[in-house]
Design a protein around this motif. Structure first.
Motif, mmCIF file in Angstrom:
data_model
loop_
_atom_site.group_PDB
_atom_site.id
_atom_site.type_symbol
_atom_site.label_atom_id
_atom_site.label_comp_id
_atom_site.label_asym_id
_atom_site.label_seq_id
_atom_site.Cartn_x
_atom_site.Cartn_y
_atom_site.Cartn_z
ATOM 1 N N ALA A 166 0.722 -1.585 0.073
ATOM 2 C CA ALA A 166 0.417 0.006 0.403
ATOM 3 C C ALA A 166 0.574 1.284 -0.521
ATOM 4 N N PRO A 167 0.333 2.133 -0.294
ATOM 5 C CA PRO A 167 1.631 3.694 -0.822
ATOM 6 C C PRO A 167 1.707 3.880 0.701
ATOM 7 N N ARG A 168 1.112 3.477 1.388
ATOM 8 C CA ARG A 168 1.203 4.628 2.730
ATOM 9 C C ARG A 168 2.591 3.968 3.249
ATOM 10 N N ASP A 169 2.346 2.014 3.260
ATOM 11 C CA ASP A 169 3.169 1.704 3.698
ATOM 12 C C ASP A 169 4.337 1.807 3.760
ATOM 13 N N TRP A 170 4.620 1.803 2.038
ATOM 14 C CA TRP A 170 6.195 1.939 0.787
ATOM 15 C C TRP A 170 6.668 3.473 1.603
ATOM 16 N N ASP A 171 4.905 4.448 1.558
ATOM 17 C CA ASP A 171 6.172 5.891 2.090
ATOM 18 C C ASP A 171 6.750 6.461 3.717
ATOM 19 N N ARG A 172 6.347 4.917 4.615
ATOM 20 C CA ARG A 172 6.837 4.995 5.787
ATOM 21 C C ARG A 172 7.134 4.058 6.147
ATOM 22 N N ASP A 173 7.534 3.025 5.626
ATOM 23 C CA ASP A 173 8.643 2.072 6.667
ATOM 24 C C ASP A 173 9.367 0.834 5.011
ATOM 25 N N GLU A 177 8.516 -3.064 3.894
ATOM 26 C CA GLU A 177 7.822 -4.388 2.887
ATOM 27 C C GLU A 177 8.967 -4.552 2.003
ATOM 28 N N ARG A 218 3.998 1.785 -9.624
ATOM 29 C CA ARG A 218 3.598 2.735 -8.607
ATOM 30 C C ARG A 218 3.738 4.039 -9.625
ATOM 31 N N ARG A 223 -0.884 1.784 -5.170
ATOM 32 C CA ARG A 223 -0.741 0.874 -4.854
ATOM 33 C C ARG A 223 -0.284 -0.783 -5.591
#
Length: 368
Positions: A166-173, A177, A218, A223
């Motif tokens: 998910a974009p928020r997960d890839w960007d955050r950590d 991922e 992306r 996603r």
């Protein structure tokens, strides 16, 4: 004035599969029985403008490597989400909108987001216009490979190992991922979750290439899904909604074989250079073909599909039959599997198009 039922063939759209949608539309326009249907082609530009299009299939084919697209010219039309308007509304330049004669059924030959994903289906539902294919939920669920696989697994169908980034997960950590993806083992296929026609897909054989593959995916969808490579054969089966309320029907099974010039069944192999061969029917034991057909109908029903779908499988070397994905608006180009498998089943291209239109025209409006 023609008194034939009117079908609006809608094509193009805002997704990366715009050109393939145009090619599909050209083939369908050529095949529709004009003695049974009054046809109005409607193109959607890459920017999302709806307009009347030329009823000229030749303009909608791949020529000398050039991909077709909907031009910016053409009289604009809109489909108001208002069931009292009677269908499409013509927007004359410099004048007041005028009503286009009522549309009986829409054939939305749209592939990918903003067309195949439930968005246009929702607009058609609001407008009380019948249309070919699955409704809002099934279209949306099948478009997103992650949600689709989760639903199929919940229905007892086996799918290959995968993770969704998910974009928020890839960007955050991103490191966490990456670890989830590495747990699948090599090779993996990195794909946009909500795209088709092999657009944006990368086969990753070294983890050093993972980040670049994710970024490529992306570009088409924030996603991303990462799927474990499956050693085996690629099979495809068409499904049609049953006539007169009967059960869904499955076609013969086909096998896709990709030549050595392509590392996998990519866009070029599908549409450009003939780098893939479709064996129709596939050379399979009868019991395996029957199992694939049974599972295709089960997948169709599990997602609540209507009208049509193409269900793609892997036949793993260990004998397992795994569902790869469900396409609720499969391609209708000459290279597409869906028309070919139905022709081999006994339903040629014009008859297939006519059946889809008749099934949609008989569908009740509203909740069903």
């Amino acid at each position: 004035m023609s008194k034939l039922p009117r079908v609006a063939v809608v094509f193009g759209g805002r997704s990366s599969e715009h050109a393939i949608s145009c090619v599909s539309a050209g083939c369908v326009l050529r095949a529709i029985d004009r003695s049974a249907w009054d046809v109005v082609p409607v193109g959607i530009t890459r920017e999302g403008r709806w307009a009347l299009a030329a009823d000229d299939p030749e303009r909608l084919q791949i020529s000398a490597g050039r991909l077709p697209e909907v031009p910016e010219t053409g009289t604009a039309v809109v489909l108001p989400p208002d069931p009292t308007t009677g269908g499409l509304v013509l927007q004359e330049p410099g004048g007041l909108p005028g009503a286009l004669r009522s549309v009986d059924v829409v054939l939305p030959l749209l592939h990918g987001p903003f067309g195949e994903d439930g968005t246009v289906q929702g607009l058609l539902e609001l407008a009380d216009v019948r249309y070919v294919g699955s409704g809002v939920f099934a279209s949306s669920a099948a478009m997103d490979k992650g949600h689709m696989k989760a639903l199929l697994s919940a229905a007892g169908l086996e799918v290959g190992p995968y993770v969704v980034l998910a974009p928020r997960d890839w960007d955050r950590d991103p490191e966490a991922e990456r670890a989830r993806a590495r747990a699948l083992g090599l090779p993996v296929f990195v794909k946009p979750c909500r795209a088709g026609s092999s657009v944006g897909i990368t086969k990753v054989t070294s983890w050093d290439a993972l980040d670049a593959a994710v970024e490529e995916a992306r570009r088409h969808d924030p996603r991303v899904i990462v799927e474990a490579g499956i050693v085996g054969r690629e099979l495809e089966c068409g499904v049609l909604e049953g006539e007169a309320g009967g059960p869904a029907e499955a076609s013969v099974v086909a096998e896709v074989r990709v030549d050595a010039a392509h590392d996998f069944y990519d866009f070029g192999a599908k549409y450009v250079d003939g780098g893939a061969t479709l064996d129709v029917p596939a050379d399979l034991p009868a019991e395996v073909a029957d199992e694939v057909r049974r599972l295709a109908v089960q997948a169709f029903d599990a997602l609540g599909c209507e009208g049509l779908a193409r269900v793609d499988f892997f036949l793993a070397d260990d004998g397992r039959v795994l569902v790869n994905e469900v396409n609720t608006m499969p391609g209708f180009t000459p290279a597409s599997a869906f028309p070919q498998v139905w022709a081999a089943t006994g339903l040629d291209y014009p008859a297939l198009v006519d059946r889809l239109l008749r099934t949609a025209a008989a569908r009740p409006l509203g909740l069903r």
